[in-house]
Design a protein around this motif. Structure first.
Motif, mmCIF file in Angstrom:
data_model
loop_
_atom_site.group_PDB
_atom_site.id
_atom_site.type_symbol
_atom_site.label_atom_id
_atom_site.label_comp_id
_atom_site.label_asym_id
_atom_site.label_seq_id
_atom_site.Cartn_x
_atom_site.Cartn_y
_atom_site.Cartn_z
ATOM 1 N N SER A 142 -6.614 6.960 13.257
ATOM 2 C CA SER A 142 -7.358 7.836 14.168
ATOM 3 C C SER A 142 -7.707 7.087 15.449
ATOM 4 C CB SER A 142 -8.635 8.322 13.481
ATOM 5 O OG SER A 142 -9.506 8.923 14.415
ATOM 6 N N LEU A 143 -7.722 7.797 16.578
ATOM 7 C CA LEU A 143 -8.007 7.174 17.865
ATOM 8 C C LEU A 143 -9.390 7.544 18.391
ATOM 9 C CD1 LEU A 143 -4.532 7.623 19.606
ATOM 10 C CD2 LEU A 143 -5.381 5.695 18.260
ATOM 11 N N SER A 144 -10.297 7.872 17.499
ATOM 12 C CA SER A 144 -11.651 8.264 17.883
ATOM 13 C C SER A 144 -12.658 7.178 17.498
ATOM 14 C CB SER A 144 -12.027 9.565 17.177
ATOM 15 O OG SER A 144 -12.158 9.349 15.781
ATOM 16 N N LYS A 145 -13.922 7.431 17.779
ATOM 17 C CA LYS A 145 -14.983 6.507 17.389
ATOM 18 C C LYS A 145 -15.084 6.380 15.873
ATOM 19 C CE LYS A 145 -17.986 7.148 21.408
ATOM 20 N NZ LYS A 145 -19.316 7.605 21.886
ATOM 21 N N GLN A 146 -14.583 7.396 15.170
ATOM 22 C CA GLN A 146 -14.620 7.391 13.708
ATOM 23 C C GLN A 146 -13.382 6.732 13.099
ATOM 24 O OE1 GLN A 146 -15.385 10.381 15.523
ATOM 25 N NE2 GLN A 146 -17.493 9.644 15.416
ATOM 26 N N SER A 147 -12.567 6.099 13.919
ATOM 27 C CA SER A 147 -11.341 5.470 13.444
ATOM 28 C C SER A 147 -11.625 4.428 12.367
ATOM 29 C CB SER A 147 -10.618 4.798 14.613
ATOM 30 O OG SER A 147 -9.544 4.004 14.151
ATOM 31 N N GLU A 148 -10.734 4.343 11.399
ATOM 32 C CA GLU A 148 -10.861 3.369 10.324
ATOM 33 C C GLU A 148 -10.902 1.939 10.851
ATOM 34 O OE1 GLU A 148 -8.592 5.720 10.776
ATOM 35 O OE2 GLU A 148 -7.694 6.418 8.905
ATOM 36 N N LEU A 149 -10.171 1.690 11.936
ATOM 37 C CA LEU A 149 -10.150 0.341 12.501
ATOM 38 C C LEU A 149 -11.441 0.052 13.273
ATOM 39 C CD1 LEU A 149 -8.026 -1.951 12.452
ATOM 40 C CD2 LEU A 149 -7.375 -1.268 14.760
ATOM 41 N N VAL A 150 -12.017 1.067 13.863
ATOM 42 C CA VAL A 150 -13.256 0.896 14.619
ATOM 43 C C VAL A 150 -14.419 0.584 13.685
ATOM 44 C CG1 VAL A 150 -14.954 2.066 16.091
ATOM 45 C CG2 VAL A 150 -12.509 2.303 16.570
ATOM 46 N N ASP A 151 -14.517 1.311 12.570
ATOM 47 C CA ASP A 151 -15.678 1.124 11.685
ATOM 48 C C ASP A 151 -15.439 0.104 10.571
ATOM 49 O OD1 ASP A 151 -14.241 2.437 9.655
ATOM 50 O OD2 ASP A 151 -15.240 4.357 9.966
ATOM 51 N N GLY A 152 -14.226 -0.468 10.500
ATOM 52 C CA GLY A 152 -13.982 -1.553 9.556
ATOM 53 C C GLY A 152 -13.437 -1.141 8.205
ATOM 54 N N ALA A 201 -10.485 -0.217 7.781
ATOM 55 C CA ALA A 201 -9.173 -0.874 7.844
ATOM 56 C C ALA A 201 -9.307 -2.107 8.732
ATOM 57 C CB ALA A 201 -8.123 0.078 8.407
ATOM 58 N N TRP A 202 -8.542 -3.138 8.398
ATOM 59 C CA TRP A 202 -8.605 -4.382 9.170
ATOM 60 C C TRP A 202 -7.372 -4.600 10.036
ATOM 61 C CZ3 TRP A 202 -10.709 -8.618 5.267
ATOM 62 C CH2 TRP A 202 -11.996 -8.227 4.851
ATOM 63 N N ALA A 203 -6.275 -3.940 9.702
ATOM 64 C CA ALA A 203 -5.047 -4.117 10.476
ATOM 65 C C ALA A 203 -4.194 -2.859 10.352
ATOM 66 C CB ALA A 203 -4.265 -5.339 9.979
ATOM 67 N N THR A 204 -3.455 -2.554 11.415
ATOM 68 C CA THR A 204 -2.600 -1.367 11.386
ATOM 69 C C THR A 204 -1.402 -1.541 12.303
ATOM 70 O OG1 THR A 204 -2.543 1.036 11.739
ATOM 71 C CG2 THR A 204 -3.882 -0.234 13.273
#
Length: 362
Positions: A226-236, A238-241
């Motif tokens: 996801s490219l939003s503030k709720q993205s898995e990478l933004v909130d941690g 996910a650590w890598a994509t």
């Protein structure tokens, strides 16, 4: 005598009233607005968030049209949509370089000329002529790289290679997101092993399959982050994509700990194109749309909105220096030397690649 005069006056007033009504009606008809041309619909199949909506609104106003947006979440999903409709139901579509020969064989693409789309003259020749099958059928829209975005504050060490997410540290178990496109996943596994992303050697493909199956327990999902503030990478979560470079820049705005890298083993240099489908009933409007988005100012606005490099050379005059010098958007010559553009796989290889990816999704 009085009765007669009264009757005459009554008739005169009635006559004047009728005449007034007739004149009023004629005046109303004369003041009626001219008929307005009906709004023409343009159906655009695109990635989500891959065009500036303000540019679309301006096109609609100038051309008395309505742009109906439809979206796909992967190249494979777009292909499925077009196969299901046999290349119909849409006017303009965003496609990637490796699909031109397939789409042309199916008869899906309308030819495009500079007479119809004069702003083609603004496209750099190196992009316009970079793929023979695209010449005369597609107008380059944007270009970039495929790489890895990761949380520098969470991973055990900086990520610089594909192997670090394909044969990952135990700490990354369940923390990796891979894109949901067979071509990208298998292609990058081939590059991680030192092969071409377009290798047709069956032993190379078997090695890539083994690598990806061993990685599978570490993968949180095969999807596009996801490219939003709720993205898995933004909130941690996910650590890598796996990700495309401009999207990594979008996520950095939400979390500065996100780092993007083109891996040392190499990666893909991709180009997206705008095409017009041959079944489109609105081909003139579709070509006007492609011409409009390639007006230099509009091309620059789109590039800034999507955070991707534009192949429109004239648009650079409208772009700020910091955008043109951003190494995430315009990779260095050294990085580009490590990248390759996909070649089309023959049917037997494409079938094997799809089989590999199907196992990953099970």
């Amino acid at each position: 005598m009085n009765n007669t005069l009264s009757l005459l006056l009554h008739r005169s007033l009635l006559t004047l009233l009728i005449l007034f009504c007739q004149l009023s009606g004629a005046s109303s008809v004369g003041a009626a607005k001219p008929a307005v041309a009906p709004v023409e619909e343009l159906r655009f199949l695109n990635w989500p968030g891959y065009i500036d909506p303000e540019v679309v609104k301006e096109f609609e106003h100038r051309f008395n049209s309505q742009v109906t947006m439809s979206y796909f979440e992967s190249d494979d999903a777009r292909d499925d949509i077009l196969v299901d409709s046999d290349g119909q139901n849409y006017d303009v579509v965003v496609i990637n370089r490796s699909k031109f020969s397939v789409y042309r064989r199916r008869g899906w693409l309308a030819p495009l000329t500079e007479d119809e789309i004069p702003n083609i003259r603004h496209i750099e020749r190196r992009w316009l002529e970079s793929h023979a099958d695209a010449v005369g059928y597609g107008v380059p829209y944007s270009w970039g790289t495929t790489g890895i975005a990761y949380r520098a504050d969470l991973v055990p060490e900086p990520i610089t290679r594909w192997q670090q997410i394909l044969s990952p540290d135990e700490a990354l178990r369940g923390k990796i997101i891979m894109v949901n496109t067979a071509r990208d996943v298998v292609g990058m596994a081939l590059m991680a092993l030192g092969y071409s992303a377009s290798s047709i050697d069956l032993q190379h493909l078997e090695a890539a399959e083994a690598l990806l199956l061993a990685q599978k327990p570490y993968v949180k999902s095969y999807s596009y982050v996801s490219l939003s503030k709720q993205s898995e990478l933004v909130d941690g979560r996910a650590w890598a994509t796996m990700i495309y470079n401009g999207d990594a820049l979008t996520l950095q705005a939400f979390n500065p700990n996100i780092v993007y890298v083109v891996p040392e083993e190499g990666s893909e240099l991709w180009i997206d194109y705008l095409v017009v489908l041959s079944a489109s009933p609105h081909q003139s409007l579709a070509k006007a749309f492609i011409n409009f988005v390639n007006e230099p100012r509009n091309a620059a606005r789109i590039a800034r909105f999507v955070n991707y490099a534009t192949p429109n050379k004239a648009a650079e005059e409208w772009l700020p220096t910091e955008f043109l010098q951003d190494a995430l958007i315009y990779p260095s010559a050294e990085i580009l030397k490590r990248c390759e553009s996909y070649s089309e796989w023959p049917p037997r290889v494409a079938k094997q690649v799809n089989s590999i990816f199907s196992q990953l999704l099970q």
